[in-house]
Design an enzyme around this catalytic site. Sequence first.
Site, short mmCIF file in Angstrom:
data_model
loop_
_atom_site.label_atom_id
_atom_site.label_comp_id
_atom_site.label_asym_id
_atom_site.label_seq_id
_atom_site.Cartn_x
_atom_site.Cartn_y
_atom_site.Cartn_z
N ASN A 160 0.73 -1.12 0.02
CA ASN A 160 -0.18 0.02 0.11
C ASN A 160 0.83 1.44 0.00
O ASN A 160 1.64 1.65 0.97
CB ASN A 160 -0.81 -0.16 1.06
CG ASN A 160 -1.88 1.16 1.30
OD1 ASN A 160 -1.62 2.07 0.91
ND2 ASN A 160 -2.95 0.84 2.14
N PHE B 74 -7.42 6.99 1.51
CA PHE B 74 -7.79 5.53 0.82
C PHE B 74 -8.68 5.03 1.72
O PHE B 74 -9.24 5.60 2.59
CB PHE B 74 -6.27 5.05 0.74
CG PHE B 74 -5.80 4.49 2.12
CD1 PHE B 74 -5.09 5.28 2.67
CD2 PHE B 74 -6.08 3.24 2.45
CE1 PHE B 74 -4.52 4.94 4.10
CE2 PHE B 74 -5.30 2.65 3.72
CZ PHE B 74 -4.76 3.51 4.65
N HIS C 70 -5.61 6.60 13.76
CA HIS C 70 -5.01 5.48 14.41
C HIS C 70 -3.52 5.12 14.21
O HIS C 70 -2.73 4.63 15.13
CB HIS C 70 -6.00 4.36 13.98
CG HIS C 70 -6.09 4.21 12.50
ND1 HIS C 70 -6.47 5.03 11.73
CD2 HIS C 70 -5.73 3.02 11.55
CE1 HIS C 70 -6.52 4.83 10.50
NE2 HIS C 70 -6.01 3.65 10.42
N TYR D 34 -11.57 3.48 3.59
CA TYR D 34 -13.04 3.85 4.16
C TYR D 34 -12.86 5.20 4.52
O TYR D 34 -13.65 5.76 5.02
CB TYR D 34 -13.23 2.98 5.30
CG TYR D 34 -13.46 1.57 5.11
CD1 TYR D 34 -14.54 0.99 4.66
CD2 TYR D 34 -12.22 0.69 5.07
CE1 TYR D 34 -14.63 -0.31 4.36
CE2 TYR D 34 -12.49 -0.70 4.75
CZ TYR D 34 -13.72 -1.17 4.32
OH TYR D 34 -13.79 -2.57 4.31
N ASP D 35 -11.79 6.11 4.16
CA ASP D 35 -11.70 7.56 4.51
C ASP D 35 -12.88 8.51 4.25
O ASP D 35 -13.46 8.95 5.25
CB ASP D 35 -10.51 7.95 3.97
CG ASP D 35 -9.19 7.79 4.83
OD1 ASP D 35 -9.16 7.17 5.98
OD2 ASP D 35 -8.21 8.28 4.45
N ASP E 249 -0.80 -3.54 10.84
CA ASP E 249 -2.26 -4.20 10.50
C ASP E 249 -3.45 -3.20 10.80
O ASP E 249 -3.38 -2.79 12.07
CB ASP E 249 -2.20 -5.56 10.98
CG ASP E 249 -3.31 -6.34 10.20
OD1 ASP E 249 -3.49 -6.39 8.85
OD2 ASP E 249 -4.34 -6.63 10.90
N LYS F 261 -4.56 14.39 9.10
CA LYS F 261 -5.18 13.03 9.47
C LYS F 261 -4.22 12.34 10.33
O LYS F 261 -4.50 11.76 11.58
CB LYS F 261 -5.23 12.26 8.23
CG LYS F 261 -5.69 10.91 8.47
CD LYS F 261 -5.75 10.10 7.03
CE LYS F 261 -5.95 8.63 7.27
NZ LYS F 261 -5.82 7.71 6.35
P1 IMP Z 1 -3.92 -4.26 5.72
O1 IMP Z 1 -3.54 -3.64 4.94
O2 IMP Z 1 -4.29 -5.44 5.74
O3 IMP Z 1 -3.64 -3.76 7.21
O4 IMP Z 1 -5.61 -3.81 5.72
C1 IMP Z 1 -6.22 -2.66 6.19
C2 IMP Z 1 -7.43 -2.05 5.45
O5 IMP Z 1 -8.22 -1.43 6.33
C3 IMP Z 1 -7.26 -1.24 4.18
O6 IMP Z 1 -7.25 -1.84 3.14
C4 IMP Z 1 -8.51 -0.16 4.39
O7 IMP Z 1 -9.56 -0.74 3.95
C5 IMP Z 1 -8.67 -0.12 6.00
N1 IMP Z 1 -7.91 0.97 6.46
C6 IMP Z 1 -6.81 0.77 7.58
N2 IMP Z 1 -6.48 2.02 7.75
C7 IMP Z 1 -7.26 3.00 7.10
C8 IMP Z 1 -7.15 4.28 6.78
O8 IMP Z 1 -6.49 5.10 7.42
N3 IMP Z 1 -8.11 4.96 6.08
C9 IMP Z 1 -9.29 3.93 5.52
N4 IMP Z 1 -9.02 2.88 5.39
C10 IMP Z 1 -8.13 2.27 6.36
#
Ligand code: IMP
Length: 195
Positions: A9, A150, A178, A152-153, A69, A173
């Site tokens: 990402n 990105f 978080h 759910y923002d 995560d 932000k």
């Molecule tokens: P990960 O990459 O497996 O940790 O997946 C995290 C997922 O949670 C992302 O693909 C987003 O859909 C969501 N997410 C995590 N952090 C954010 C954020 O800061 N903004 C919006 N969506 C987030």
Amino acid sequence: MKLVLASKNKKKLVEMNGILSQLGIEVCSEAEAGVDIDVEETGTTFEENSLLKARAVMEASGLPAIADDSGLCVDALGGAPGVYSARYGGEGLDDTQRYQLLLEHMKGQMPRTAKFVSVITCCFPNGDVITARGECPGTVAFAPMGEGGFGYDPVFFVPPLKKTFAQLTAEEKNAISHRGKALEVFKAKLEEYLK
Ligand code: IMP
């Protein structure tokens, strides 16, 4: 010091560098470290998945690796999508389809309270591990607002600011998110570790 980010990402990479560069730490991508692996997120907690990702990339690169995560936990949905945020509705959906699905599932639901959670894990080649957690409370908006960020923002509303995450600048932000909070905790633990 250089850390490899265990993620594909690009927006996470920018957010992490924005915060950790203040400590003189450079976060590079898996590609820059010559790593190309897909880590299966088989854990049921943010902590487990964060550790799985950081450890796998540290082992593949031989360098300290950092993983985030994260996900959105919605109270009215029993904490969903939670650790499954990236896969909510199946692998085939894009970010917009995913938050539209969330809005669909939230129709008529009360309360609309939710929180974003981030667990940062850093694994070092000598076996040491540093973990930090951050949370940001908010609500699920009734409709998407804003163009930034990105995931759910656009539908994550922050009541004190009367804006969604997607309506904030990157600095705004990072100051409340978080991931920003988890990275602040991580920064303090890392400074202590490096002493
Ligand atoms: P990960 O990459 O497996 O940790 O997946 C995290 C997922 O949670 C992302 O693909 C987003 O859909 C969501 N997410 C995590 N952090 C954010 C954020 O800061 N903004 C919006 N969506 C987030």
